[in-house]
Design an enzyme around this catalytic site. Structure first.
Site, PDB file in Angstrom:
ATOM      1  NE  ARG A 124     -11.171 -15.809   2.315  1.00 54.46           N
ATOM      2  CZ  ARG A 124     -11.250 -17.070   1.890  1.00 54.46           C
ATOM      3  NH1 ARG A 124     -12.296 -17.482   1.195  1.00 54.46           N
ATOM      4  NH2 ARG A 124     -10.287 -17.922   2.176  1.00 54.46           N
ATOM      5  N   GLY A 149       3.975 -14.501   6.403  1.00 53.01           N
ATOM      6  CA  GLY A 149       3.850 -15.831   5.814  1.00 53.01           C
ATOM      7  C   GLY A 149       3.990 -16.941   6.846  1.00 53.01           C
ATOM      8  CG  ASN A 178     -29.787 -15.827  43.511  1.00 49.67           C
ATOM      9  OD1 ASN A 178     -30.737 -15.197  43.042  1.00 49.67           O
ATOM     10  ND2 ASN A 178     -28.807 -16.285  42.775  1.00 49.67           N
TER      11      ASN A 178
END
Ligand code: UD1
Ligand code: MG
Length: 459
Positions: free
Chosen positions: A19, A84, A372
């Site tokens: 979802r 599960g 740099n």
């Protein structure tokens, strides 16, 4: 040996999180700059677990790398098919074959379980074989229901499998469960997938335990603690909840927040007492603000250490490795990255200071840039104590400017400057008397001629 039961944490993080509609595994979505998984691991860390096992599946490699980045001692086990929650926990059985203590199961997508709640569960374990964390749900929806008789938890019934009467129960399952490792794994062996979802439910454990004469109970917590993230909306809700809690905590700890609702903290932001945080300040991960420092409005601060008495902003950006010593200043539209700013040094306006060391009391003029990066490598700039860097100086690294040295405004400094020297690296000024006026006159005449030619239709 300590008499306290040692604990193994099992964090379930195998689910896809469909979802979320995301390519990123759900538990790697961030709240307060840290993956949900880190929040769960941090919650569990309150129990000082002897072992920490993360069950991965969807996006397993990424999830494992993230878990190890948070805590290198984390152990990973793969659940290749998501059959599960019971099946997920069972994957840790072999790793814990010789483990004697308790197991506590947390979900990787449930970031806010508090240390106090886990401590309550550990305490309840002294009198019961199985302890489940429940909550009174405002909207019980599809949560599993806790079927209680007095303080005894008889069983958990999943919504899909519940009777009408059971569905009226409002005491719901958070998913957190604690039991002795041996008991838990033995009961999991008996869990079947003969239910409405065809899944192996972890929630069958208390009921199966009761059938064998084991006792189970529930500890309850505030629903806010069990907030699980399944959608982007819930991710935003979790962020808001984290921010609200952290702001309140900061105020309680003696931090001044002028407009608390506009300040955003990271999961690990530390702010000392009497620090002042003005409106619209955003903290990324890894920041410490010491006592009495001020972060002025609209600053973005990440991976930085700001010492006592320093003032940052408004509109400053501190990036990882910014180390500000006491009473230093980093002002508006300045960016500091991987650089030490010495005690009482000033970088006040429109500067970029990266991969550098700025000495104590040095003054960095407006617009100064440390150049740099040569396109491939990064190089360091060192500015000595009490140096004065003229406005708009380009410090082309690797380069150093000694103590009490100066650079002229607009200089491009490519060679080291010795202590107490003045370095000028810019074109010499040439002034031509009257030339500006003559030039303007010529241009104005040219424009007037073009205009009249147009009016006569010649152009
Ligand atoms: C679960 C509980 C329910 C509880 C709810 C709280 C079960 C059977 N039900 O339901 O009682 O009220 O949480 O939010 O436990 N996971 C795996 N591998 C799997 C399945 C799940 O790692 O094979 C992980 C998921 O990624 C997730 C967690 O376990 O982090 C919970 O799984 P989920 O499918 O969301 O369970 P729920 O149906 O919400
Ligand atoms: Mg869920």
């Amino acid at each position: 040996m300590s008499t306290a039961t040692s604990t193994a944490l099992i964090i379930l993080a195998a689910g896809q999180g469909s979802r979320m509609l995301s390519d990123l595994p759900k538990v790697l979505h961030k709240v307060a700059g840290a993956p949900l998984l880190w929040h769960a691991m941090r919650a569990g860390a309150a129990l000082e677990p002897a072992r920490q096992i993360v069950v991965t599946g969807h996006g397993g490699e990424e999830v494992a790398a993230s878990a190890m980045a948070y805590d290198a001692s984390a152990e990973i086990v793969t659940q290749s098919e998501q059959l599960g929650t019971g099946h997920a926990v069972a994957q840790a059985k072999d790793l814990l074959a010789d483990f004697d203590g308790d197991v506590i199961v947390l979900y990787g997508d449930t970031p806010f379980i508090s240390p106090e709640t886990l401590a309550c569960m550990a305490k309840a374990r002294r009198s019961h074989d199985i302890v489940v964390l429940g909550f009174e749900a405002a909207d019980p929806g599809r949560y599993g229901r806790l079927v209680m008789q007095g303080v005894t938890l008889q069983k958990i019934v999943e919504f899909k499998d519940a009777s009408e009467a059971e569905r009226t129960i409002t005491l719901c399952n958070s998913g957190v469960i604690a039991a002795e490792a041996k008991t838990l794994f033995a009961l999991l062996e008996k869990v079947s997938n003969d239910n409405a979802s065809g899944e192996y439910y972890l929630t069958d454990v208390p009921g199966l335990g009761a059938a064998e004469g084991l006792t189970a109970t529930a500890v309850t917590c505030d629903e806010a603690e069990t907030l699980g993230v399944n959608t982007r909306a819930q991710l935003a809700e979790a962020e808001a909840a984290f921010q609200a809690r952290t702001r309140a905590q900061m105020l309680e700890d003696g931090v001044t927040l002028t407009a608390p609702d506009t300040v955003h903290f990271a999961f690990d932001t530390y702010v000392g007492r009497d620090a002042i945080i003005e409106p619209n300040v955003v903290f990324g991960p890894g920041t410490t603000i010491e006592t009495g420092a001020t972060i002025r409005a609209f600053s973005h601060v990440e991976g930085a250490h700001v010492s006592r008495g320093s003032i940052v902003g408004p509109y400053a950006r501190l990036r990882p490795g910014a180390e500000l010593a006491e009473d230093s200043r980093v002002g508006n539209f300045c960016e500091v990255k991987n650089a030490e700013i010495g005690e009482r040094a000033k970088v006040n306006h429109l500067s970029y200071i990266g991969d550098a060391e700025i000495g104590a009391r040095a003054n960095i003029g407006a617009g100064t840039i440390t150049c740099n990066y040569d396109g491939v490598f990064k190089h360091r700039t060192v500015v000595g104590r009490d140096a004065f860097i003229g406005s708009n100086t380009m410090l082309v690294a690797p380069v150093s400017v000694g103590a009490e040295a100066m650079t002229g405004s607009g200089s491009v400094i490519t060679q080291d400057v010795e202590a107490e020297a003045l370095a000028l690296g810019r074109a010499k000024q040439v002034t031509k008397p009257g030339l500006a006026a003559r030039l303007m006159e010529r241009l104005r005449t040219l424009k007037a001629n073009q205009k009249s030619a147009k009016q006569e239709g010649k152009v």
